[in-house]
Write a protein that holds these residues in place. Structure first.
Motif, PDB file in Angstrom:
ATOM      1  N   GLY A  31       0.734  -1.352   0.089  1.00  0.00           N
ATOM      2  CA  GLY A  31       0.053  -0.119   0.046  1.00  0.00           C
ATOM      3  C   GLY A  31       0.756   1.338  -0.096  1.00  0.00           C
ATOM      4  N   SER A  32       0.425   2.230   0.606  1.00  0.00           N
ATOM      5  CA  SER A  32       1.118   3.605   0.732  1.00  0.00           C
ATOM      6  C   SER A  32       0.770   4.238   1.963  1.00  0.00           C
ATOM      7  CB  SER A  32       0.568   4.240  -0.429  1.00  0.00           C
ATOM      8  OG  SER A  32       0.870   5.648  -0.225  1.00  0.00           O
ATOM      9  N   SER A  33       1.681   5.369   2.392  1.00  0.00           N
ATOM     10  CA  SER A  33       1.606   5.812   3.820  1.00  0.00           C
ATOM     11  C   SER A  33       0.368   6.692   3.432  1.00  0.00           C
ATOM     12  CB  SER A  33       2.711   6.861   4.204  1.00  0.00           C
ATOM     13  OG  SER A  33       3.140   7.712   3.130  1.00  0.00           O
ATOM     14  N   CYS A  34      -0.350   7.143   2.428  1.00  0.00           N
ATOM     15  CA  CYS A  34      -1.617   7.998   2.264  1.00  0.00           C
ATOM     16  C   CYS A  34      -2.757   7.198   2.937  1.00  0.00           C
ATOM     17  CB  CYS A  34      -1.653   8.355   0.863  1.00  0.00           C
ATOM     18  SG  CYS A  34      -2.278   6.915  -0.254  1.00  0.00           S
ATOM     19  N   ILE A  35      -2.603   6.045   3.356  1.00  0.00           N
ATOM     20  CA  ILE A  35      -3.773   5.327   4.080  1.00  0.00           C
ATOM     21  C   ILE A  35      -4.133   5.987   5.470  1.00  0.00           C
ATOM     22  CG2 ILE A  35      -3.428   3.040   2.834  1.00  0.00           C
ATOM     23  CD1 ILE A  35      -2.330   2.268   5.586  1.00  0.00           C
ATOM     24  N   LEU A  46      -9.248  11.339   5.909  1.00  0.00           N
ATOM     25  CA  LEU A  46      -7.730  11.393   4.925  1.00  0.00           C
ATOM     26  C   LEU A  46      -7.538  12.713   4.213  1.00  0.00           C
ATOM     27  CD1 LEU A  46      -9.272   8.047   3.212  1.00  0.00           C
ATOM     28  CD2 LEU A  46      -7.163   8.015   4.841  1.00  0.00           C
ATOM     29  N   GLU A  47      -6.338  12.617   3.596  1.00  0.00           N
ATOM     30  CA  GLU A  47      -6.167  13.854   2.864  1.00  0.00           C
ATOM     31  C   GLU A  47      -7.004  13.856   1.482  1.00  0.00           C
ATOM     32  OE1 GLU A  47      -3.814  16.337   2.275  1.00  0.00           O
ATOM     33  OE2 GLU A  47      -4.885  16.633   0.325  1.00  0.00           O
ATOM     34  N   PRO A  48      -7.676  14.880   1.279  1.00  0.00           N
ATOM     35  CA  PRO A  48      -8.919  14.645   0.215  1.00  0.00           C
ATOM     36  C   PRO A  48      -8.402  14.360  -1.262  1.00  0.00           C
ATOM     37  CG  PRO A  48      -9.134  16.647   1.295  1.00  0.00           C
ATOM     38  CD  PRO A  48      -7.896  16.102   2.057  1.00  0.00           C
ATOM     39  N   THR A  49      -6.796  15.047  -1.543  1.00  0.00           N
ATOM     40  CA  THR A  49      -6.446  14.902  -2.856  1.00  0.00           C
ATOM     41  C   THR A  49      -6.095  13.591  -3.031  1.00  0.00           C
ATOM     42  OG1 THR A  49      -4.323  15.397  -2.219  1.00  0.00           O
ATOM     43  CG2 THR A  49      -5.454  17.062  -2.961  1.00  0.00           C
ATOM     44  N   ASN A  50      -5.843  12.482  -2.435  1.00  0.00           N
ATOM     45  CA  ASN A  50      -5.681  11.139  -2.879  1.00  0.00           C
ATOM     46  C   ASN A  50      -6.544  10.163  -2.026  1.00  0.00           C
ATOM     47  OD1 ASN A  50      -4.210  11.156  -0.333  1.00  0.00           O
ATOM     48  ND2 ASN A  50      -2.228  10.880  -1.166  1.00  0.00           N
ATOM     49  N   TRP A 105      -9.253   8.737  -2.971  1.00  0.00           N
ATOM     50  CA  TRP A 105      -9.563   7.577  -3.687  1.00  0.00           C
ATOM     51  C   TRP A 105      -8.651   6.487  -3.718  1.00  0.00           C
ATOM     52  CZ3 TRP A 105     -13.976   9.852  -4.609  1.00  0.00           C
ATOM     53  CH2 TRP A 105     -13.729  11.654  -4.634  1.00  0.00           C
ATOM     54  N   TYR A 106      -7.364   6.952  -4.109  1.00  0.00           N
ATOM     55  CA  TYR A 106      -6.259   5.850  -4.023  1.00  0.00           C
ATOM     56  C   TYR A 106      -6.125   5.367  -2.430  1.00  0.00           C
ATOM     57  CZ  TYR A 106      -1.713   3.751  -4.722  1.00  0.00           C
ATOM     58  OH  TYR A 106      -0.601   3.112  -4.965  1.00  0.00           O
ATOM     59  N   ALA A 107      -6.256   6.056  -1.498  1.00  0.00           N
ATOM     60  CA  ALA A 107      -6.085   5.622  -0.155  1.00  0.00           C
ATOM     61  C   ALA A 107      -7.133   4.776   0.268  1.00  0.00           C
ATOM     62  CB  ALA A 107      -6.030   6.880   0.890  1.00  0.00           C
ATOM     63  N   ILE A 108      -8.470   4.969  -0.012  1.00  0.00           N
ATOM     64  CA  ILE A 108      -9.561   4.166   0.174  1.00  0.00           C
ATOM     65  C   ILE A 108      -9.256   2.739  -0.387  1.00  0.00           C
ATOM     66  CG2 ILE A 108     -11.927   3.831   0.085  1.00  0.00           C
ATOM     67  CD1 ILE A 108     -12.412   6.923   0.705  1.00  0.00           C
ATOM     68  N   ALA A 109      -9.173   2.794  -1.665  1.00  0.00           N
ATOM     69  CA  ALA A 109      -8.794   1.335  -2.186  1.00  0.00           C
ATOM     70  C   ALA A 109      -7.803   0.390  -1.484  1.00  0.00           C
ATOM     71  CB  ALA A 109      -8.351   1.753  -3.567  1.00  0.00           C
ATOM     72  N   LYS A 110      -6.461   1.161  -1.018  1.00  0.00           N
ATOM     73  CA  LYS A 110      -5.611   0.676  -0.378  1.00  0.00           C
ATOM     74  C   LYS A 110      -5.974   0.346   1.024  1.00  0.00           C
ATOM     75  CE  LYS A 110      -2.211   0.590  -3.408  1.00  0.00           C
ATOM     76  NZ  LYS A 110      -1.648  -0.738  -4.039  1.00  0.00           N
ATOM     77  N   ILE A 111      -6.834   0.933   1.839  1.00  0.00           N
ATOM     78  CA  ILE A 111      -7.225   0.507   3.045  1.00  0.00           C
ATOM     79  C   ILE A 111      -8.031  -0.501   2.821  1.00  0.00           C
ATOM     80  CG2 ILE A 111      -8.679   1.218   5.030  1.00  0.00           C
ATOM     81  CD1 ILE A 111      -7.743   4.117   4.319  1.00  0.00           C
ATOM     82  N   THR A 112      -8.967  -0.793   1.915  1.00  0.00           N
ATOM     83  CA  THR A 112      -9.734  -1.989   1.535  1.00  0.00           C
ATOM     84  C   THR A 112      -8.712  -3.200   1.386  1.00  0.00           C
ATOM     85  OG1 THR A 112     -10.398  -1.757  -0.675  1.00  0.00           O
ATOM     86  CG2 THR A 112     -11.941  -0.751   0.564  1.00  0.00           C
ATOM     87  N   GLY A 113      -7.769  -3.144   0.719  1.00  0.00           N
ATOM     88  CA  GLY A 113      -6.686  -3.878   0.431  1.00  0.00           C
ATOM     89  C   GLY A 113      -6.224  -4.749   1.817  1.00  0.00           C
ATOM     90  N   VAL A 114      -5.769  -3.601   2.571  1.00  0.00           N
ATOM     91  CA  VAL A 114      -5.352  -3.989   3.931  1.00  0.00           C
ATOM     92  C   VAL A 114      -6.384  -4.784   4.893  1.00  0.00           C
ATOM     93  CG1 VAL A 114      -4.471  -2.948   6.057  1.00  0.00           C
ATOM     94  CG2 VAL A 114      -3.746  -1.944   3.958  1.00  0.00           C
ATOM     95  N   LYS A 115      -7.640  -4.214   4.801  1.00  0.00           N
ATOM     96  CA  LYS A 115      -8.614  -4.973   5.485  1.00  0.00           C
ATOM     97  C   LYS A 115      -8.949  -6.376   5.042  1.00  0.00           C
ATOM     98  CE  LYS A 115      -8.818  -2.231   8.764  1.00  0.00           C
ATOM     99  NZ  LYS A 115      -8.836  -2.796   9.942  1.00  0.00           N
ATOM    100  N   LEU A 116      -9.056  -6.416   3.817  1.00  0.00           N
ATOM    101  CA  LEU A 116      -9.438  -7.832   3.024  1.00  0.00           C
ATOM    102  C   LEU A 116      -8.199  -8.788   3.570  1.00  0.00           C
ATOM    103  CD1 LEU A 116     -10.452  -6.790  -0.638  1.00  0.00           C
ATOM    104  CD2 LEU A 116     -11.753  -8.060   1.201  1.00  0.00           C
ATOM    105  N   CYS A 117      -7.064  -8.256   3.491  1.00  0.00           N
ATOM    106  CA  CYS A 117      -5.869  -9.199   4.029  1.00  0.00           C
ATOM    107  C   CYS A 117      -5.839  -9.610   5.679  1.00  0.00           C
ATOM    108  CB  CYS A 117      -4.541  -8.768   3.688  1.00  0.00           C
ATOM    109  SG  CYS A 117      -4.266  -8.587   2.033  1.00  0.00           S
ATOM    110  N   GLN A 118      -6.149  -8.559   6.178  1.00  0.00           N
ATOM    111  CA  GLN A 118      -6.646  -8.641   7.801  1.00  0.00           C
ATOM    112  C   GLN A 118      -7.843  -9.653   8.002  1.00  0.00           C
ATOM    113  OE1 GLN A 118      -7.864  -5.108   9.714  1.00  0.00           O
ATOM    114  NE2 GLN A 118      -7.217  -5.927  11.869  1.00  0.00           N
ATOM    115  N   ALA A 119      -8.577  -9.547   7.085  1.00  0.00           N
ATOM    116  CA  ALA A 119      -9.997 -10.403   7.355  1.00  0.00           C
ATOM    117  C   ALA A 119      -9.655 -11.787   7.023  1.00  0.00           C
ATOM    118  CB  ALA A 119     -11.074  -9.767   6.625  1.00  0.00           C
TER     119      ALA A 119
END
Ligand SMILES: NC(=O)c1ccc[n+]([C@@H]2O[C@H](COP(=O)([O-])OP(=O)(O)OC[C@H]3O[C@@H](n4cnc5c(N)ncnc54)[C@H](OP(=O)(O)O)[C@@H]3O)[C@@H](O)[C@H]2O)c1
Length: 316
Positions: free
Chosen positions: A107-111, A130-134, A136-150
């Motif tokens: 992922g990225s630190s923007c999460i 989150l930082e509004p400019t990114n 979109w990217y951050a929310i996608a990455k957060i879902t990736g982190v959460k899927l792996c955690q789940a």
């Protein structure tokens, strides 16, 4: 892990994926597989399922993503959110269904929240907006982190997420329209040197502080996560040290041999004053960075000189 273990590196031609490939090859791994986006579009669920069923890798490194700066995020919010979710959902879900035991998600630190305290700790995830400019990217990455955690929680599989700080190194993007600050500076100082040591104009005051990690060190962290069962679901990966943009410019100026003047254009925005990762969790489990910034910049500049004019073509 046996050296003939089949490992699929998604995004193996990207800056991070290619560094992971090099690191694994260097360690003697002989059964690496990769596909370009033309050969396998990871947005295509049917194709991803068929690919993993046919190839049956033992481990997957997910270094594939639609990436870009503020402008691209701002202009294409739907693509940044949807394509990144499609890529990671297809990979993660197909990996789970194909019985793949090991998955490393990048992922990225923007999460982390925009105003989270510094240095950024893993537990700050989802504690504020989150930082509004990114986002979109951050929310996608957060879902990736959460899927792996789940998957860890529900299926007890070793799916882990690594969040890199700002990376730089071989196969970086030196296009001044879309590049990050470090490769942009390398190019600007080099071109100014070639132009009789002309002045280099840089944005802002030079006072913001940033952290950087050489991409080969990032690849080492990925290999570490691959070869060891990490106890937590999420780890920051960085050097744990930050420097001012002014110090960065001076380091690059020295490495490139530019002898002109640096002009700071204070009419341009500075961005966030500080962004630093807390990397103590990785340190506790036995991994830390090894390449100091001036050494990594020297290696990156050498690579830039070797590949000048052919950045698009040199990808693996
Ligand atoms: N670079 C950094 O400073 C940095 C910092 C923090 C985190 N990261 C993370 O590290 C990961 C990789 O970043 P990077 O800098 O290596 O990016 P990159 O150089 O742009 O590489 C991205 C890779 O993703 C692949 N890809 C994109 N869309 C695809 C699709 N639809 N199907 C198949 N493959 C697709 C591309 O494949 P093709 O080349 O074949 O098109 C490319 O190899 C990302 O998750 C990013 O968030 C990077």
């Amino acid at each position: 892990m046996e050296k003939n273990t089949k490992i699929y590196i998604a995004g193996h031609r990207g800056m991070v994926g290619s560094a992971v490939w090099r690191a694994l090859e260097h360690k003697g791994y002989t059964n690496l597989i990769g596909r370009t986006s033309k050969e396998l579009d990871l947005k295509d669920q049917v194709a991803v399922v068929a690919f993993l069923e046919k190839e049956k890798p033992v481990a997957i490194i997910d270094a594939a993503a639609r990436v870009g700066g503020i402008l691209a995020n701002n202009d294409f919010p739907y693509q940044f959110l949807m394509e990144n979710m499609q890529i990671q959902n297809n990979l993660i879900d197909s990996a789970l269904k194909a019985g793949i035991e090991k998955f490393v998600f990048l992922g990225s630190s923007c999460i982390y929240p925009k105003f989270a305290p510094q240095p950024l700790k893993e537990e700050y995830l989802l504690t504020d907006s989150l930082e509004p400019t990114n986002e979109w990217y951050a929310i996608a990455k957060i879902t990736g982190v959460k899927l792996c955690q789940a998957i860890r929680k529900q299926f007890n599989k070793d799916y882990v997420s690594l969040m890199p700080t700002n990376l730089y190194g071989h196969y970086d993007n030196f296009d001044l329209q879309t590049s990050h600050v470090l490769p942009a500076m390398i190019r600007k100082f080099h071109e100014a040197k070639e132009n009789n040591h002309a002045d280099v104009v840089l944005w802002g005051s030079g006072t913001p502080m940033r952290e950087f990690l050489f991409v080969d060190d990032m690849a080492e962290a990925v290999v570490y996560a691959l070869e060891n069962e990490l106890p937590e679901y999420l780890y920051n990966v960085g050097s744990g040290k930050d420097i001012t943009i002014k110090e960065l410019a001076e380091t690059i100026q020295k490495v490139t041999g530019h002898q002109g003047t640096i002009v700071w254009d204070a009419s341009k925005p500075d961005g966030t004053p500080r962004k630093l990762m807390d990397v103590s969790k990785m340190k506790e489990i036995g991994w830390q960075y090894s390449t100091e910034l001036n050494e990594g910049i020297a290696q990156t500049y050498a690579w830039y000189l070797e590949n000048i004019g052919s950045f698009k073509e040199v990808k693996m």
